[in-house]
Design an enzyme around this catalytic site. Sequence first.
Site, PDB file in Angstrom:
ATOM      1  N   HIS A 226      16.570  18.025  -8.220  1.00  0.00           N
ATOM      2  CA  HIS A 226      17.133  17.351  -7.049  1.00  0.00           C
ATOM      3  C   HIS A 226      18.653  17.279  -7.105  1.00  0.00           C
ATOM      4  O   HIS A 226      19.318  17.317  -6.073  1.00  0.00           O
ATOM      5  CB  HIS A 226      16.537  15.944  -6.895  1.00  0.00           C
ATOM      6  N   ASP A 227      19.217  17.196  -8.302  1.00  0.00           N
ATOM      7  CA  ASP A 227      20.679  17.119  -8.445  1.00  0.00           C
ATOM      8  C   ASP A 227      21.261  18.383  -9.066  1.00  0.00           C
ATOM      9  O   ASP A 227      22.311  18.329  -9.725  1.00  0.00           O
ATOM     10  CB  ASP A 227      21.059  15.899  -9.298  1.00  0.00           C
ATOM     11  N   LYS A 230      24.990  19.335  -9.036  1.00  0.00           N
ATOM     12  CA  LYS A 230      26.015  18.684  -9.863  1.00  0.00           C
ATOM     13  C   LYS A 230      26.667  19.654 -10.838  1.00  0.00           C
ATOM     14  O   LYS A 230      27.690  19.333 -11.436  1.00  0.00           O
ATOM     15  CB  LYS A 230      25.398  17.517 -10.634  1.00  0.00           C
ATOM     16  N   HIS A 255      27.652  17.788  -4.112  1.00  0.00           N
ATOM     17  CA  HIS A 255      26.602  18.341  -4.955  1.00  0.00           C
ATOM     18  C   HIS A 255      25.338  18.658  -4.157  1.00  0.00           C
ATOM     19  O   HIS A 255      24.574  19.538  -4.528  1.00  0.00           O
ATOM     20  CB  HIS A 255      26.284  17.387  -6.124  1.00  0.00           C
ATOM     21  N   HIS A 281      17.404  14.270  -0.453  1.00  0.00           N
ATOM     22  CA  HIS A 281      17.068  13.065  -1.222  1.00  0.00           C
ATOM     23  C   HIS A 281      18.134  11.979  -1.150  1.00  0.00           C
ATOM     24  O   HIS A 281      17.913  10.867  -1.620  1.00  0.00           O
ATOM     25  CB  HIS A 281      16.776  13.418  -2.692  1.00  0.00           C
ATOM     26  N   HIS A 282      19.300  12.284  -0.558  1.00  0.00           N
ATOM     27  CA  HIS A 282      20.314  11.240  -0.338  1.00  0.00           C
ATOM     28  C   HIS A 282      20.353  10.771   1.116  1.00  0.00           C
ATOM     29  O   HIS A 282      21.185   9.934   1.458  1.00  0.00           O
ATOM     30  CB  HIS A 282      21.695  11.741  -0.757  1.00  0.00           C
ATOM     31  N   ASP A 310      13.961   8.710  -7.620  1.00  0.00           N
ATOM     32  CA  ASP A 310      15.288   8.934  -8.201  1.00  0.00           C
ATOM     33  C   ASP A 310      16.094   7.642  -8.268  1.00  0.00           C
ATOM     34  O   ASP A 310      16.680   7.311  -9.305  1.00  0.00           O
ATOM     35  CB  ASP A 310      16.024   9.986  -7.374  1.00  0.00           C
TER      36      ASP A 310
END
Length: 399
Positions: A226-227, A230, A255, A281-282, A310
Amino acid sequence: MNARFGLKTEERNAVPCRRPGATVKVVLVDDSRSALFALQSSLSNIEGIEIITFMVPKEALNYCLENPVDLLFIDYMMPGYTGIDVIKTLKQSPDYDLVPIVMVTAERQREVLIAAIEAGATEFVSKPFDAIELQARATNLLQLRKAHLEISRQATRLEEEVAHATQELVAREEEIIWRLARAIEFRDGATGDHISRVAKISQLIAADLGLDKETCRMIYLVAPLHDVGKIGIADCILQKPGKLDDNEIAEMRKHVEFGVSMLGDGTSRLLQIAEAIAGGHHEKWDGTGYPKGIKGTDIPLVARIVAVADVFEALCTQRPYKKAWEIEAARNHILENSGLHFDPDCVAAFDRQWPAIQTLMANGSKAQVEPPALAASLIDTLSLSPEGRVQTENTQESR
Protein backbone atom coordinates in the site's frame (compact mmCIF):
# COMPACT_ATOMS: atom_id res chain seq x y z
CA MET A 1 -24.55 -63.21 -6.88
CA ASN A 2 -24.25 -67.00 -6.95
CA ALA A 3 -21.84 -68.53 -9.43
CA ARG A 4 -23.45 -69.51 -12.70
CA PHE A 5 -21.93 -71.79 -15.32
CA GLY A 6 -18.54 -71.62 -13.65
CA LEU A 7 -18.33 -67.81 -14.03
CA LYS A 8 -16.21 -65.88 -11.51
CA THR A 9 -18.47 -63.86 -9.23
CA GLU A 10 -18.09 -61.46 -6.26
CA GLU A 11 -20.00 -60.77 -3.08
CA ARG A 12 -22.62 -58.08 -3.67
CA ASN A 13 -21.24 -55.75 -1.01
CA ALA A 14 -17.60 -56.09 -2.10
CA VAL A 15 -15.88 -52.99 -3.46
CA PRO A 16 -12.91 -54.07 -5.59
CA CYS A 17 -9.63 -52.28 -5.20
CA ARG A 18 -7.89 -51.56 -8.47
CA ARG A 19 -4.13 -52.01 -8.37
CA PRO A 20 -1.47 -51.87 -11.10
CA GLY A 21 -1.60 -55.19 -12.93
CA ALA A 22 -5.10 -56.10 -11.70
CA THR A 23 -7.50 -57.78 -14.13
CA VAL A 24 -10.01 -55.66 -16.01
CA LYS A 25 -13.66 -56.23 -15.24
CA VAL A 26 -16.19 -57.19 -17.87
CA VAL A 27 -19.86 -57.25 -16.87
CA LEU A 28 -22.38 -59.33 -18.82
CA VAL A 29 -26.11 -58.68 -18.38
CA ASP A 30 -28.76 -60.89 -19.95
CA ASP A 31 -31.90 -62.53 -18.57
CA SER A 32 -31.13 -65.69 -20.57
CA ARG A 33 -28.84 -68.27 -18.97
CA SER A 34 -27.89 -69.69 -22.34
CA ALA A 35 -27.04 -66.24 -23.69
CA LEU A 36 -24.85 -65.50 -20.66
CA PHE A 37 -23.08 -68.82 -21.11
CA ALA A 38 -22.46 -68.09 -24.79
CA LEU A 39 -21.12 -64.62 -24.05
CA GLN A 40 -18.85 -65.89 -21.27
CA SER A 41 -17.53 -68.74 -23.42
CA SER A 42 -16.70 -66.35 -26.26
CA LEU A 43 -14.78 -63.96 -23.96
CA SER A 44 -13.07 -66.45 -21.65
CA ASN A 45 -9.97 -66.76 -23.85
CA ILE A 46 -9.10 -63.08 -23.45
CA GLU A 47 -6.20 -62.81 -21.00
CA GLY A 48 -6.43 -60.75 -17.82
CA ILE A 49 -10.18 -60.25 -17.65
CA GLU A 50 -12.58 -60.96 -14.83
CA ILE A 51 -16.14 -61.68 -15.90
CA ILE A 52 -19.13 -60.88 -13.69
CA THR A 53 -22.59 -61.92 -14.85
CA PHE A 54 -26.11 -60.78 -14.00
CA MET A 55 -29.54 -61.99 -15.02
CA VAL A 56 -31.36 -59.16 -13.18
CA PRO A 57 -30.65 -55.72 -14.73
CA LYS A 58 -31.31 -53.83 -11.47
CA GLU A 59 -28.66 -55.89 -9.68
CA ALA A 60 -26.23 -55.23 -12.52
CA LEU A 61 -26.97 -51.50 -12.35
CA ASN A 62 -26.38 -51.35 -8.59
CA TYR A 63 -23.12 -53.27 -8.93
CA CYS A 64 -21.82 -51.08 -11.75
CA LEU A 65 -22.59 -47.89 -9.83
CA GLU A 66 -20.65 -49.17 -6.82
CA ASN A 67 -17.69 -50.80 -8.59
CA PRO A 68 -15.27 -49.89 -11.38
CA VAL A 69 -16.08 -51.66 -14.64
CA ASP A 70 -14.05 -51.63 -17.87
CA LEU A 71 -16.47 -53.13 -20.40
CA LEU A 72 -20.18 -53.90 -20.33
CA PHE A 73 -22.25 -56.21 -22.54
CA ILE A 74 -25.99 -55.78 -22.02
CA ASP A 75 -29.07 -57.28 -23.58
CA TYR A 76 -31.78 -54.99 -24.88
CA MET A 77 -34.99 -56.82 -23.89
CA MET A 78 -35.10 -57.71 -20.20
CA PRO A 79 -37.85 -57.66 -17.53
CA GLY A 80 -38.09 -54.50 -15.43
CA TYR A 81 -35.36 -52.56 -17.20
CA THR A 82 -34.38 -52.46 -20.85
CA GLY A 83 -30.72 -52.29 -21.76
CA ILE A 84 -31.29 -48.68 -22.83
CA ASP A 85 -32.64 -47.82 -19.36
CA VAL A 86 -29.50 -49.24 -17.75
CA ILE A 87 -27.20 -47.40 -20.16
CA LYS A 88 -28.97 -44.07 -19.57
CA THR A 89 -28.60 -44.44 -15.80
CA LEU A 90 -24.93 -45.42 -16.00
CA LYS A 91 -24.06 -42.57 -18.35
CA GLN A 92 -25.35 -40.08 -15.77
CA SER A 93 -22.30 -41.01 -13.70
CA PRO A 94 -19.00 -39.35 -14.70
CA ASP A 95 -17.29 -42.69 -14.00
CA TYR A 96 -18.97 -44.13 -17.09
CA ASP A 97 -18.20 -41.35 -19.54
CA LEU A 98 -15.49 -43.43 -21.19
CA VAL A 99 -16.56 -46.98 -20.32
CA PRO A 100 -17.47 -48.84 -23.53
CA ILE A 101 -20.95 -50.40 -23.48
CA VAL A 102 -22.05 -52.95 -26.07
CA MET A 103 -25.74 -53.52 -26.71
CA VAL A 104 -26.53 -57.18 -27.47
CA THR A 105 -29.85 -57.42 -29.30
CA ALA A 106 -31.87 -59.25 -31.87
CA GLU A 107 -33.73 -56.02 -32.66
CA ARG A 108 -33.31 -54.53 -36.11
CA GLN A 109 -35.64 -51.59 -35.69
CA ARG A 110 -33.97 -48.30 -36.51
CA GLU A 111 -35.65 -46.48 -33.61
CA VAL A 112 -34.18 -48.93 -31.09
CA LEU A 113 -30.67 -48.59 -32.49
CA ILE A 114 -30.87 -44.78 -32.50
CA ALA A 115 -32.23 -44.75 -28.93
CA ALA A 116 -29.35 -46.96 -27.80
CA ILE A 117 -26.79 -44.69 -29.48
CA GLU A 118 -28.36 -41.61 -27.91
CA ALA A 119 -28.30 -43.33 -24.51
CA GLY A 120 -24.56 -43.93 -24.84
CA ALA A 121 -24.07 -47.37 -26.39
CA THR A 122 -20.63 -47.73 -27.95
CA GLU A 123 -21.34 -50.68 -30.26
CA PHE A 124 -23.94 -53.28 -31.14
CA VAL A 125 -23.73 -57.07 -31.33
CA SER A 126 -26.55 -58.85 -33.14
CA LYS A 127 -28.01 -62.10 -31.90
CA PRO A 128 -27.03 -64.71 -32.79
CA PHE A 129 -23.43 -63.49 -32.64
CA ASP A 130 -20.19 -64.88 -33.98
CA ALA A 131 -17.84 -65.86 -31.13
CA ILE A 132 -14.67 -64.84 -32.96
CA GLU A 133 -16.13 -61.46 -33.92
CA LEU A 134 -17.34 -60.90 -30.35
CA GLN A 135 -13.91 -61.69 -28.93
CA ALA A 136 -12.22 -59.35 -31.43
CA ARG A 137 -14.59 -56.51 -30.61
CA ALA A 138 -14.13 -57.00 -26.88
CA THR A 139 -10.33 -57.03 -27.26
CA ASN A 140 -10.40 -53.79 -29.27
CA LEU A 141 -12.74 -52.09 -26.80
CA LEU A 142 -10.59 -53.14 -23.83
CA GLN A 143 -7.51 -51.74 -25.56
CA LEU A 144 -9.45 -48.51 -26.09
CA ARG A 145 -10.43 -48.52 -22.43
CA LYS A 146 -6.81 -49.07 -21.43
CA ALA A 147 -5.74 -46.14 -23.60
CA HIS A 148 -8.42 -43.92 -22.05
CA LEU A 149 -7.29 -44.84 -18.55
CA GLU A 150 -3.66 -44.13 -19.41
CA ILE A 151 -4.58 -40.75 -20.88
CA SER A 152 -6.60 -40.02 -17.74
CA ARG A 153 -3.64 -40.95 -15.53
CA GLN A 154 -1.33 -38.76 -17.60
CA ALA A 155 -3.82 -35.88 -17.38
CA THR A 156 -3.97 -36.31 -13.60
CA ARG A 157 -0.17 -36.29 -13.37
CA LEU A 158 -0.03 -33.16 -15.53
CA GLU A 159 -2.66 -31.47 -13.37
CA GLU A 160 -0.66 -32.32 -10.25
CA GLU A 161 2.55 -31.02 -11.85
CA VAL A 162 0.81 -27.81 -12.95
CA ALA A 163 -0.70 -27.36 -9.49
CA HIS A 164 2.73 -27.86 -7.91
CA ALA A 165 4.35 -25.42 -10.33
CA THR A 166 1.56 -22.91 -9.69
CA GLN A 167 2.06 -23.20 -5.95
CA GLU A 168 5.76 -22.52 -6.42
CA LEU A 169 5.00 -19.46 -8.56
CA VAL A 170 2.52 -18.18 -5.97
CA ALA A 171 5.09 -18.70 -3.20
CA ARG A 172 7.75 -16.82 -5.18
CA GLU A 173 5.28 -14.08 -6.02
CA GLU A 174 4.39 -13.69 -2.37
CA GLU A 175 8.04 -13.69 -1.32
CA ILE A 176 8.93 -10.95 -3.83
CA ILE A 177 5.98 -8.81 -2.74
CA TRP A 178 6.79 -9.13 0.94
CA ARG A 179 10.51 -8.53 0.53
CA LEU A 180 9.81 -5.34 -1.42
CA ALA A 181 7.28 -4.19 1.17
CA ARG A 182 9.68 -4.92 4.05
CA ALA A 183 12.41 -2.91 2.35
CA ILE A 184 10.05 0.06 2.20
CA GLU A 185 9.09 -0.39 5.84
CA PHE A 186 12.73 -0.41 6.93
CA ARG A 187 13.21 2.92 5.16
CA ASP A 188 10.25 4.23 7.11
CA GLY A 189 11.87 3.31 10.41
CA ALA A 190 9.73 0.24 11.08
CA THR A 191 10.09 -3.51 11.06
CA GLY A 192 8.28 -5.98 8.84
CA ASP A 193 5.74 -6.59 11.62
CA HIS A 194 3.67 -3.62 10.46
CA ILE A 195 3.02 -4.90 6.96
CA SER A 196 2.42 -8.42 8.23
CA ARG A 197 -0.27 -7.22 10.60
CA VAL A 198 -1.81 -4.84 8.04
CA ALA A 199 -2.05 -7.74 5.59
CA LYS A 200 -3.66 -10.07 8.12
CA ILE A 201 -6.11 -7.50 9.50
CA SER A 202 -7.10 -6.57 5.94
CA GLN A 203 -7.73 -10.25 5.20
CA LEU A 204 -9.87 -10.61 8.33
CA ILE A 205 -11.99 -7.59 7.39
CA ALA A 206 -12.35 -8.74 3.78
CA ALA A 207 -13.46 -12.22 4.83
CA ASP A 208 -15.92 -10.79 7.35
CA LEU A 209 -17.43 -8.65 4.57
CA GLY A 210 -18.08 -11.81 2.58
CA LEU A 211 -15.47 -11.43 -0.15
CA ASP A 212 -14.55 -14.69 -1.85
CA LYS A 213 -11.53 -16.66 -0.69
CA GLU A 214 -9.34 -15.81 -3.67
CA THR A 215 -10.00 -12.07 -3.36
CA CYS A 216 -9.19 -12.23 0.36
CA ARG A 217 -5.94 -14.01 -0.48
CA MET A 218 -5.04 -11.34 -3.05
CA ILE A 219 -5.77 -8.54 -0.60
CA TYR A 220 -3.55 -10.29 1.92
CA LEU A 221 -0.75 -10.56 -0.65
CA VAL A 222 -0.78 -6.98 -1.94
CA ALA A 223 -1.85 -5.04 1.17
CA PRO A 224 1.86 -4.81 2.14
CA LEU A 225 2.41 -2.75 -1.02
CA HIS A 226 0.00 0.00 0.00
CA ASP A 227 2.91 2.38 0.66
CA VAL A 228 5.24 1.14 -2.08
CA GLY A 229 5.45 4.70 -3.42
CA LYS A 230 7.48 5.70 -0.36
CA ILE A 231 10.48 4.38 -2.19
CA GLY A 232 10.44 7.73 -3.98
CA ILE A 233 10.30 9.84 -0.79
CA ALA A 234 13.46 11.25 0.78
CA ASP A 235 14.67 9.70 4.05
CA CYS A 236 14.79 13.09 5.70
CA ILE A 237 11.00 13.28 5.38
CA LEU A 238 10.22 9.66 6.08
CA GLN A 239 12.25 9.57 9.27
CA LYS A 240 11.78 13.12 10.52
CA PRO A 241 11.17 12.82 14.30
CA GLY A 242 8.46 15.45 14.52
CA LYS A 243 5.81 17.32 12.61
CA LEU A 244 6.12 17.77 8.88
CA ASP A 245 5.73 21.30 7.52
CA ASP A 246 3.32 22.02 4.68
CA ASN A 247 5.91 21.47 1.96
CA GLU A 248 7.00 18.19 3.52
CA ILE A 249 3.39 17.03 3.80
CA ALA A 250 2.85 17.80 0.11
CA GLU A 251 6.00 15.87 -0.75
CA MET A 252 5.00 12.95 1.46
CA ARG A 253 1.61 12.70 -0.22
CA LYS A 254 3.31 12.12 -3.54
CA HIS A 255 4.00 8.55 -2.43
CA VAL A 256 0.46 7.70 -3.51
CA GLU A 257 1.15 8.96 -7.01
CA PHE A 258 4.47 7.12 -7.09
CA GLY A 259 2.81 3.91 -5.94
CA VAL A 260 0.12 4.09 -8.60
CA SER A 261 2.77 4.72 -11.26
CA MET A 262 4.73 1.68 -10.09
CA LEU A 263 1.73 -0.65 -9.95
CA GLY A 264 -0.41 0.84 -12.71
CA ASP A 265 -1.41 -0.73 -16.03
CA GLY A 266 -1.08 -4.24 -14.61
CA THR A 267 -2.74 -7.01 -16.59
CA SER A 268 -3.24 -9.38 -13.65
CA ARG A 269 -6.05 -8.97 -11.14
CA LEU A 270 -3.46 -9.09 -8.36
CA LEU A 271 -1.68 -5.97 -9.65
CA GLN A 272 -4.98 -4.22 -10.32
CA ILE A 273 -5.99 -4.74 -6.68
CA ALA A 274 -2.55 -3.54 -5.58
CA GLU A 275 -2.94 -0.38 -7.67
CA ALA A 276 -6.42 0.30 -6.25
CA ILE A 277 -5.11 -0.05 -2.69
CA ALA A 278 -2.04 2.13 -3.27
CA GLY A 279 -4.13 4.83 -4.91
CA GLY A 280 -7.06 4.85 -2.53
CA HIS A 281 -5.99 3.94 0.99
CA HIS A 282 -5.54 7.61 1.98
CA GLU A 283 -8.99 8.61 0.71
CA LYS A 284 -11.63 9.18 3.37
CA TRP A 285 -15.25 8.14 3.50
CA ASP A 286 -16.37 11.78 3.90
CA GLY A 287 -14.28 12.99 0.94
CA THR A 288 -11.60 14.83 2.91
CA GLY A 289 -8.78 12.45 2.02
CA TYR A 290 -6.22 12.52 -0.78
CA PRO A 291 -5.10 12.42 -3.55
CA LYS A 292 -8.48 12.77 -5.35
CA GLY A 293 -10.81 13.67 -2.50
CA ILE A 294 -13.31 11.02 -3.55
CA LYS A 295 -15.78 9.73 -1.00
CA GLY A 296 -18.03 6.85 -0.05
CA THR A 297 -18.30 3.93 -2.40
CA ASP A 298 -16.38 5.82 -5.09
CA ILE A 299 -13.33 4.68 -3.13
CA PRO A 300 -12.45 1.10 -4.15
CA LEU A 301 -13.58 -1.37 -1.49
CA VAL A 302 -10.12 -2.94 -1.25
CA ALA A 303 -8.68 0.49 -0.45
CA ARG A 304 -11.35 1.16 2.19
CA ILE A 305 -10.51 -2.17 3.83
CA VAL A 306 -6.77 -1.55 3.92
CA ALA A 307 -7.31 2.03 5.17
CA VAL A 308 -8.82 0.70 8.40
CA ALA A 309 -6.10 -1.89 8.88
CA ASP A 310 -3.26 0.51 8.04
CA VAL A 311 -4.37 3.33 10.32
CA PHE A 312 -5.11 1.03 13.23
CA GLU A 313 -1.79 -0.79 13.01
CA ALA A 314 0.15 2.42 12.39
CA LEU A 315 -1.26 3.97 15.54
CA CYS A 316 -0.14 0.89 17.49
CA THR A 317 3.38 0.99 16.03
CA GLN A 318 6.27 3.05 17.36
CA ARG A 319 8.05 5.16 14.75
CA PRO A 320 10.82 7.78 14.86
CA TYR A 321 8.15 10.50 14.73
CA LYS A 322 5.54 8.97 17.09
CA LYS A 323 5.03 6.69 20.03
CA ALA A 324 2.84 3.61 19.96
CA TRP A 325 -0.75 3.73 21.18
CA GLU A 326 -2.40 1.13 23.32
CA ILE A 327 -4.51 -1.06 21.06
CA GLU A 328 -7.79 -0.17 22.82
CA ALA A 329 -7.15 3.51 22.20
CA ALA A 330 -6.37 2.79 18.55
CA ARG A 331 -9.54 0.71 18.30
CA ASN A 332 -11.61 3.56 19.73
CA HIS A 333 -10.09 5.92 17.16
CA ILE A 334 -11.26 3.61 14.35
CA LEU A 335 -14.76 3.32 15.84
CA GLU A 336 -15.06 7.08 16.41
CA ASN A 337 -14.15 7.79 12.79
CA SER A 338 -16.69 5.40 11.29
CA GLY A 339 -18.56 7.35 8.61
CA LEU A 340 -15.94 10.12 8.71
CA HIS A 341 -12.58 8.68 7.76
CA PHE A 342 -13.65 5.06 7.36
CA ASP A 343 -16.33 3.03 5.60
CA PRO A 344 -18.88 2.10 8.33
CA ASP A 345 -19.18 -1.44 6.95
CA CYS A 346 -15.43 -1.93 7.14
CA VAL A 347 -15.36 -0.57 10.68
CA ALA A 348 -18.18 -2.92 11.68
CA ALA A 349 -16.26 -5.85 10.19
CA PHE A 350 -13.12 -4.69 12.01
CA ASP A 351 -15.03 -4.62 15.30
CA ARG A 352 -16.52 -8.07 14.75
CA GLN A 353 -13.02 -9.42 14.18
CA TRP A 354 -11.64 -7.68 17.25
CA PRO A 355 -10.86 -10.88 19.23
CA ALA A 356 -8.72 -12.17 16.36
CA ILE A 357 -7.07 -8.77 15.95
CA GLN A 358 -6.31 -8.60 19.67
CA THR A 359 -4.59 -11.99 19.47
CA LEU A 360 -2.64 -10.89 16.41
CA MET A 361 -1.42 -7.71 18.06
CA ALA A 362 -0.54 -9.49 21.31
CA ASN A 363 1.58 -12.04 19.48
CA GLY A 364 3.30 -9.71 17.09
CA SER A 365 3.73 -6.31 18.72
CA LYS A 366 6.91 -5.67 20.67
CA ALA A 367 6.91 -1.89 20.54
CA GLN A 368 6.92 0.13 23.73
CA VAL A 369 3.34 1.24 24.29
CA GLU A 370 2.18 4.51 25.81
CA PRO A 371 -1.47 5.55 26.10
CA PRO A 372 -2.52 8.66 24.15
CA ALA A 373 -3.92 10.02 27.40
CA LEU A 374 -0.33 11.07 28.20
CA ALA A 375 -0.70 14.15 26.06
CA ALA A 376 2.72 15.54 26.95
CA SER A 377 4.47 12.58 25.37
CA LEU A 378 2.58 13.06 22.13
CA ILE A 379 2.38 16.82 21.79
CA ASP A 380 5.19 16.90 19.25
CA THR A 381 3.61 14.39 16.92
CA LEU A 382 -0.17 14.75 17.32
CA SER A 383 -2.58 17.66 17.38
CA LEU A 384 -6.06 17.45 18.87
CA SER A 385 -9.20 18.94 17.37
CA PRO A 386 -11.59 20.98 19.55
CA GLU A 387 -13.75 17.85 19.81
CA GLY A 388 -10.80 15.89 21.16
CA ARG A 389 -10.39 13.59 18.12
CA VAL A 390 -6.89 12.87 16.96
CA GLN A 391 -5.82 14.77 13.86
CA THR A 392 -3.55 12.56 11.83
CA GLU A 393 -1.84 14.95 9.44
CA ASN A 394 1.55 14.29 10.98
CA THR A 395 1.18 10.68 12.09
CA GLN A 396 1.93 7.51 10.27
CA GLU A 397 -1.67 7.58 8.99
CA SER A 398 -0.63 10.26 6.49
CA ARG A 399 2.96 9.18 6.18
